[in-house]
Design an enzyme around this catalytic site. Structure first.
Site, PDB file in Angstrom:
ATOM      1  N   THR A 115      37.671 -19.024  17.073  1.00 65.04           N
ATOM      2  CA  THR A 115      36.348 -19.128  16.467  1.00 65.04           C
ATOM      3  C   THR A 115      35.781 -20.508  16.784  1.00 65.04           C
ATOM      4  O   THR A 115      36.438 -21.518  16.538  1.00 65.04           O
ATOM      5  CB  THR A 115      36.479 -18.950  14.941  1.00 65.04           C
ATOM      6  OG1 THR A 115      36.974 -17.635  14.685  1.00 65.04           O
ATOM      7  CG2 THR A 115      35.148 -19.132  14.240  1.00 65.04           C
TER       8      THR A 115
ATOM      9  N   LYS B 183      30.548 -14.017  15.527  1.00 66.15           N
ATOM     10  CA  LYS B 183      31.718 -14.349  14.705  1.00 66.15           C
ATOM     11  C   LYS B 183      31.332 -15.366  13.634  1.00 66.15           C
ATOM     12  O   LYS B 183      31.789 -15.266  12.483  1.00 66.15           O
ATOM     13  CB  LYS B 183      32.850 -14.890  15.579  1.00 66.15           C
ATOM     14  CG  LYS B 183      34.130 -15.263  14.817  1.00 66.15           C
ATOM     15  CD  LYS B 183      34.862 -14.038  14.288  1.00 66.15           C
ATOM     16  CE  LYS B 183      36.017 -14.368  13.344  1.00 66.15           C
ATOM     17  NZ  LYS B 183      37.161 -14.998  13.965  1.00 66.15           N
TER      18      LYS B 183
END
Lengths: 312, 312
Positions: B104, B180
């Site tokens: 991420t 995300k």
């Protein structure tokens, strides 16, 4: 709910025939109760009469002969006025009758109202509702109820008629109200988070329909994201539930939390955004208008975002 | 995923054999890929070899001959080090190979890494993952991917092996990362809201099991409330996902938002609570430890709340 023979003879009054109260009155009538409706707007009373219900022109008339009074007003102040104001019904209620209170309020006030009513030999059921106007009309609400066994017993025909699910949460008023406030805390924060997220996605130029598809299938989902973001995608802020509802409800949560010395940083942040949306002229618009507020504050482009605030 | 005859001959490397990477490597092996695992902790490499995989003792060895390199490290800095650090693999990758990046990170960094790799004639797929270790081991992750058609084509055997669902979100790196981050924004705020709510319920003396039952059936529900509050009810803060993950991820969201002049009051409030939980010694505990923080700050009583922070 189908007509229940045991309900014949139960007389009920519904105080407040707004989008929720009207549907709840209809559901009770359909279940076989003898229902009288009252509202400060006489036109909705006439509409209820046209559909075969009884109507009252004064509060005291509405509750005469009623075993069950269902109050569907906006807040604690209106509930107190209905019971104990100049035209209040507390002194007009039949002995043994139950007052079913559905307004969202501070649990301490619910407890106080119940004590005052019980001192007159009457019953009080703390019974906040959840589910929206469509479920109210179908008799499929969720009710978060607490009260004495006597209050539950007296209210039962109305509860069965109005709700798909009645949570019996305790034997005293205030517990139902407290559960409702926990739900409102989460609901209010989740709408704000959904709007913070979707406008941030717009600011980055993401495909918002795709964001909705991905998020509703992912760990970031919430009931409110799934329910409210379609309003944003459609650019339609016609009020189903207004910004002002959460100005009120998160305000109650914040006041309760302050009194109990409990910090609520997320509620506080969300409340500021609802206040800003209201201050910017969107108080009576759909609560998903927070997305428009974030867009205005950042230059993000939303579908239909330049639509004027709803002036209705 | 069952063994796919077309995958025979595809050679893959997995960089980072933590709880996610190990499962992803297993899933690829099960699907018929020839998988080499690498981790800075040699013991997990040996475990992967014991289960029939190949192991490498150096990064460059892992990627030799590999068509697909799946990077399962913690953040952008580690990803950059894997590619372009002193031992970086960018110069060791086979011509036409694809780097599948699952960490991420800020979308701007994903774009930059992709540009640098593509300048060497290699492919980069921006492919953040969602789903947890159990789904990684079963090959049932959700992947939010973006990249060139060539990057997707080269990564396909690994994507098919690792994921139940691959969202193809655009033709350039950064879009997957942005999706995300939207998910992490919501997930991080929802965990904080769930913990703010459940400890507030505890402070009021409500039956918390009943609160869980009512909220998960109401409009206040979220995926995270439903998933994390059982940890609080059990008083079990064994880390499934740690506080520090959201210190990191909400920090990224806040930095992105600041750079884009986008206000994130809910993220900011939630991040302060994750920071406080970390500062109070719970950084490596489960993220539901925020409920313990609220309890400590208010005197609310939670199940097992006096348990010491996890020191593992």
């Amino acid at each position: 709910m189908s007509v229940n023979i045991e309900n014949r003879g139960s007389r009920a009054a519904v105080i407040g025939l707004g989008s929720m109260g009207f549907g709840m009155a209809q559901s009770m009538k359909r279940a076989g109760l003898d229902v009288t409706g009252y509202d400060i707007t006489q036109a909705v009373v006439e509409r209820f009469v046209a559909e075969g219900g009884r109507g009252a022109q004064a509060l005291a008339d509405a509750v005469e002969g009623a075993d069950i009074i269902v109050s569907v007003v906006v807040n604690a102040a209106q509930t107190e006025a209905v019971l104990f104001g100049p035209e209040g019904i507390a002194r007009a209620m039949e002995p043994g009758a139950v007052f079913v209170s559905s307004a969202t309020m501070d649990p301490a006030i619910a407890r106080s109202l119940a004590e005052r009513l019980e001192a007159l030999g009457l019953h009080y059921l703390d019974a906040p509702i959840s589910g929206g106007a469509a479920k109210a009309a179908k008799g499929e609400l969720t009710i978060m109820a607490s009260g004495t066994p006597e209050a539950f017993a007296a209210a039962r025909p109305a509860l069965d008629a109005m709700a798909a699910k009645v949570y019996e949460l305790g034997d005293a008023a205030g517990i139902g109200a407290a559960f409702k406030m926990i739900n409102q805390l989460l609901a209010g924060v989740h709408i704000a988070a959904a709007c913070e997220a979707i406008s941030f996605a717009a600011k980055q130029g993401l495909d918002l329909e795709k964001v909705y598809e991905v998020i509703t299938a992912s760990a970031g989902n919430s009931w409110m994201f799934e329910n409210r973001i379609p309003h944003v995608l459609a650019g339609d802020y016609t009020p189903l539930s207004a910004i002002e509802i959460f100005v009120k409800d998160l305000g109650i949560v914040q006041d309760m939390a302050r009194a109990e010395r409990y910090p609520v940083p997320l509620v506080a942040a969300a409340l500021q955004m609802y206040l800003a949306a209201s201050g910017a002229g969107m108080g009576r618009d759909d609560d998903s208008s927070l997305a428009r507020l974030y867009a205005q504050l950042s230059g993000a482009e939303l579908p239909g975002k330049n639509k004027e605030p709803n002036k209705s």
